[in-house]
Design a protein around this motif. Structure first.
Motif, mmCIF file in Angstrom:
data_model
loop_
_atom_site.group_PDB
_atom_site.id
_atom_site.type_symbol
_atom_site.label_atom_id
_atom_site.label_comp_id
_atom_site.label_asym_id
_atom_site.label_seq_id
_atom_site.Cartn_x
_atom_site.Cartn_y
_atom_site.Cartn_z
ATOM 1 N N ILE A 145 0.851 -1.206 0.000
ATOM 2 C CA ILE A 145 0.000 0.000 0.000
ATOM 3 C C ILE A 145 0.877 1.244 0.000
ATOM 4 O O ILE A 145 0.635 2.198 -0.743
ATOM 5 C CB ILE A 145 -0.962 -0.002 1.218
ATOM 6 C CG1 ILE A 145 -2.013 -1.104 1.078
ATOM 7 C CG2 ILE A 145 -1.637 1.365 1.387
ATOM 8 C CD1 ILE A 145 -2.827 -1.365 2.338
ATOM 9 N N LEU A 146 1.914 1.235 0.828
ATOM 10 C CA LEU A 146 2.834 2.379 0.890
ATOM 11 C C LEU A 146 3.565 2.574 -0.440
ATOM 12 O O LEU A 146 3.690 3.706 -0.916
ATOM 13 C CB LEU A 146 3.849 2.183 2.015
ATOM 14 C CG LEU A 146 3.315 2.378 3.428
ATOM 15 C CD1 LEU A 146 4.326 1.867 4.448
ATOM 16 C CD2 LEU A 146 2.971 3.838 3.685
ATOM 17 N N GLU A 147 4.039 1.484 -1.025
ATOM 18 C CA GLU A 147 4.770 1.589 -2.293
ATOM 19 C C GLU A 147 3.891 2.149 -3.409
ATOM 20 O O GLU A 147 4.309 3.018 -4.171
ATOM 21 C CB GLU A 147 5.309 0.210 -2.706
ATOM 22 C CG GLU A 147 6.451 -0.258 -1.851
ATOM 23 C CD GLU A 147 6.806 -1.716 -2.074
ATOM 24 O OE1 GLU A 147 6.043 -2.455 -2.747
ATOM 25 O OE2 GLU A 147 7.855 -2.143 -1.545
ATOM 26 N N SER A 148 2.653 1.672 -3.493
ATOM 27 C CA SER A 148 1.790 2.112 -4.598
ATOM 28 C C SER A 148 1.195 3.505 -4.378
ATOM 29 O O SER A 148 0.681 4.099 -5.320
ATOM 30 C CB SER A 148 0.689 1.085 -4.854
ATOM 31 O OG SER A 148 -0.103 0.918 -3.713
ATOM 32 N N ASN A 149 1.284 4.016 -3.162
ATOM 33 C CA ASN A 149 0.722 5.338 -2.868
ATOM 34 C C ASN A 149 1.763 6.335 -2.373
ATOM 35 O O ASN A 149 1.413 7.414 -1.893
ATOM 36 C CB ASN A 149 -0.385 5.216 -1.809
ATOM 37 C CG ASN A 149 -1.596 4.515 -2.327
ATOM 38 O OD1 ASN A 149 -2.390 5.088 -3.056
ATOM 39 N ND2 ASN A 149 -1.745 3.246 -1.958
ATOM 40 N N ARG A 152 1.687 10.135 -2.803
ATOM 41 C CA ARG A 152 0.626 10.907 -2.143
ATOM 42 C C ARG A 152 1.050 11.440 -0.777
ATOM 43 O O ARG A 152 0.371 12.287 -0.205
ATOM 44 C CB ARG A 152 -0.625 10.039 -1.987
ATOM 45 C CG ARG A 152 -1.247 9.662 -3.327
ATOM 46 C CD ARG A 152 -2.318 8.608 -3.183
ATOM 47 N NE ARG A 152 -3.476 9.086 -2.450
ATOM 48 C CZ ARG A 152 -4.433 8.272 -1.993
ATOM 49 N NH1 ARG A 152 -4.356 6.967 -2.198
ATOM 50 N NH2 ARG A 152 -5.459 8.782 -1.335
ATOM 51 N N ILE A 153 2.157 10.937 -0.240
ATOM 52 C CA ILE A 153 2.634 11.388 1.076
ATOM 53 C C ILE A 153 3.312 12.735 0.907
ATOM 54 O O ILE A 153 4.195 12.900 0.069
ATOM 55 C CB ILE A 153 3.610 10.368 1.708
ATOM 56 C CG1 ILE A 153 2.907 9.020 1.909
ATOM 57 C CG2 ILE A 153 4.150 10.891 3.034
ATOM 58 C CD1 ILE A 153 3.831 7.900 2.350
ATOM 59 N N GLU A 154 2.906 13.702 1.723
ATOM 60 C CA GLU A 154 3.384 15.077 1.577
ATOM 61 C C GLU A 154 4.848 15.267 1.966
ATOM 62 O O GLU A 154 5.610 15.858 1.241
ATOM 63 C CB GLU A 154 2.500 16.030 2.392
ATOM 64 C CG GLU A 154 1.077 16.110 1.885
ATOM 65 C CD GLU A 154 0.977 16.539 0.429
ATOM 66 O OE1 GLU A 154 1.665 17.489 0.021
ATOM 67 O OE2 GLU A 154 0.215 15.885 -0.321
ATOM 68 N N ASP A 155 5.254 14.798 3.126
ATOM 69 C CA ASP A 155 6.608 15.077 3.613
ATOM 70 C C ASP A 155 7.025 13.968 4.569
ATOM 71 O O ASP A 155 6.676 14.008 5.742
ATOM 72 C CB ASP A 155 6.630 16.437 4.317
ATOM 73 C CG ASP A 155 8.005 16.825 4.817
ATOM 74 O OD1 ASP A 155 8.976 16.100 4.525
ATOM 75 O OD2 ASP A 155 8.107 17.859 5.505
ATOM 76 N N ILE A 156 7.775 12.985 4.085
ATOM 77 C CA ILE A 156 8.107 11.847 4.940
ATOM 78 C C ILE A 156 8.979 12.244 6.127
ATOM 79 O O ILE A 156 8.991 11.551 7.134
ATOM 80 C CB ILE A 156 8.749 10.674 4.165
ATOM 81 C CG1 ILE A 156 10.141 11.005 3.675
ATOM 82 C CG2 ILE A 156 7.850 10.183 3.069
ATOM 83 C CD1 ILE A 156 10.909 9.784 3.197
ATOM 84 N N ASP A 157 9.673 13.360 6.039
ATOM 85 C CA ASP A 157 10.536 13.770 7.147
ATOM 86 C C ASP A 157 9.746 14.249 8.362
ATOM 87 O O ASP A 157 10.328 14.478 9.424
ATOM 88 C CB ASP A 157 11.522 14.838 6.688
ATOM 89 C CG ASP A 157 12.538 14.271 5.704
ATOM 90 O OD1 ASP A 157 12.941 13.102 5.900
ATOM 91 O OD2 ASP A 157 12.895 14.969 4.740
ATOM 92 N N LYS A 169 11.883 5.503 3.800
ATOM 93 C CA LYS A 169 13.071 5.961 3.081
ATOM 94 C C LYS A 169 13.588 4.891 2.123
ATOM 95 O O LYS A 169 14.037 5.208 1.027
ATOM 96 C CB LYS A 169 14.145 6.414 4.071
ATOM 97 C CG LYS A 169 13.767 7.742 4.723
ATOM 98 C CD LYS A 169 14.834 8.267 5.643
ATOM 99 C CE LYS A 169 14.385 9.634 6.181
ATOM 100 N NZ LYS A 169 15.374 10.265 7.001
ATOM 101 N N LYS A 170 13.492 3.618 2.521
ATOM 102 C CA LYS A 170 13.871 2.536 1.617
ATOM 103 C C LYS A 170 12.955 2.501 0.403
ATOM 104 O O LYS A 170 13.416 2.304 -0.724
ATOM 105 C CB LYS A 170 13.806 1.189 2.340
ATOM 106 C CG LYS A 170 14.914 0.952 3.334
ATOM 107 C CD LYS A 170 14.719 -0.384 4.013
ATOM 108 C CE LYS A 170 15.637 -0.558 5.190
ATOM 109 N NZ LYS A 170 15.350 -1.797 5.955
ATOM 110 N N ILE A 171 11.657 2.686 0.634
ATOM 111 C CA ILE A 171 10.694 2.702 -0.464
ATOM 112 C C ILE A 171 11.012 3.869 -1.394
ATOM 113 O O ILE A 171 11.045 3.709 -2.620
ATOM 114 C CB ILE A 171 9.248 2.781 0.053
ATOM 115 C CG1 ILE A 171 8.857 1.485 0.758
ATOM 116 C CG2 ILE A 171 8.264 3.109 -1.074
ATOM 117 C CD1 ILE A 171 7.559 1.556 1.548
#
Length: 175
Positions: A145-149, A152-157, A169-171
Motif C-alpha cells: 500500500i505504501l509503495e503504490s501510494n 501521495r505522502i506530503e513530507d516523509i521527514d 526511506k527505503k521505499i
C-alpha cells in the motif's frame, strides 16, 4: 451508505472461539483502553465501500499519521453509518492526522462521548470480533500500500524517527 473504519487490537476483544459475552460489562478492561478517546471524541476514517481499494485508502490514512513509528500489520473493523445511528452516536468531519492531503477530509470524530455511548461502541466492536468480522492488512500488504501510494505522502521527514520512517526511506530510494 457510508462506511467507516477503526483500528483495533483483536486480542483485546472477544473472538469467535470465545464463549459468548452477553454484556459489555464482562469485557476485559483492555478492550476499553483499545478505543482511546481524546476530548470525548473517537477518531474514525470514512471509506467509500467495502472494496479493497477503498479499504486500502482508509488503512493508508491510518498508517500515515506523523506519529506512526513502526511498520506492522493493521487490524480494523468496518461499520456503517446505520450502526452508529443505532446507538445515537454523533459524527463531525475534522481534518485527519495524516500526511496525505487528499485523505484528511475522510476523517471523522465520534463526538460527545459518554460512558453510555462508549458502551455502544464497545458493543459494535465486540459483536464484530465475536463474528470474526474484522479485517487485517499484513505487514507485506501495508508495505505494498505504501509503495503504490508513496507519491501521495506530503513530507516523509515529518514522521517520528523509527522503523516506519526507515522503511519509507527505503521505499523512496527504490522508486
Amino acid at each position: 451508505m457510508k462506511y467507516y473504519i477503526r483500528k483495533i487490537t483483536p486480542s483485546k476483544f472477544p473472538r469467535p472461539e470465545d464463549e459468548y459475552i452477553s454484556s459489555v460489562e464482562n469485557l476485559q478492561a483492555d478492550a476499553v483502553g483499545d478505543i482511546r478517546t481524546s476530548r470525548n471524541t473517537l477518531s474514525i476514517w470514512e471509506v467509500d465501500s467495502h472494496d479493497d481499494i477503498s479499504l486500502d485508502d482508509g488503512v493508508f490514512a491510518l498508517i500515515t499519521s506523523p506519529a506512526q513509528s513502526s511498520l506492522d500489520k493493521v487490524d480494523f473493523i468496518i461499520f456503517s453509518e446505520q450502526e452508529l445511528e443505532k446507538y445515537n452516536l454523533k459524527l463531525i468531519r475534522t481534518d485527519g492526522d495524516t500526511l496525505v492531503n487528499d485523505l484528511k477530509c475522510k476523517h471523522r470524530d465520534i463526538i460527545e462521548l459518554t460512558y453510555g455511548s462508549m458502551r455502544g461502541i464497545l458493543e459494535i466492536i465486540s459483536k464484530k470480533t465475536i463474528a470474526g468480522d474484522y479485517n487485517r492488512r499484513t505487514k507485506a500488504q501495508i508495505k505494498k500500500i505504501l509503495e503504490s501510494n508513496f507519491n501521495r505522502i506530503e513530507d516523509i521527514d515529518r514522521f517520528n524517527e523509527g522503523s516506519f520512517l526507515n522503511e519509507l526511506k527505503k521505499i523512496e530510494q527504490s522508486l
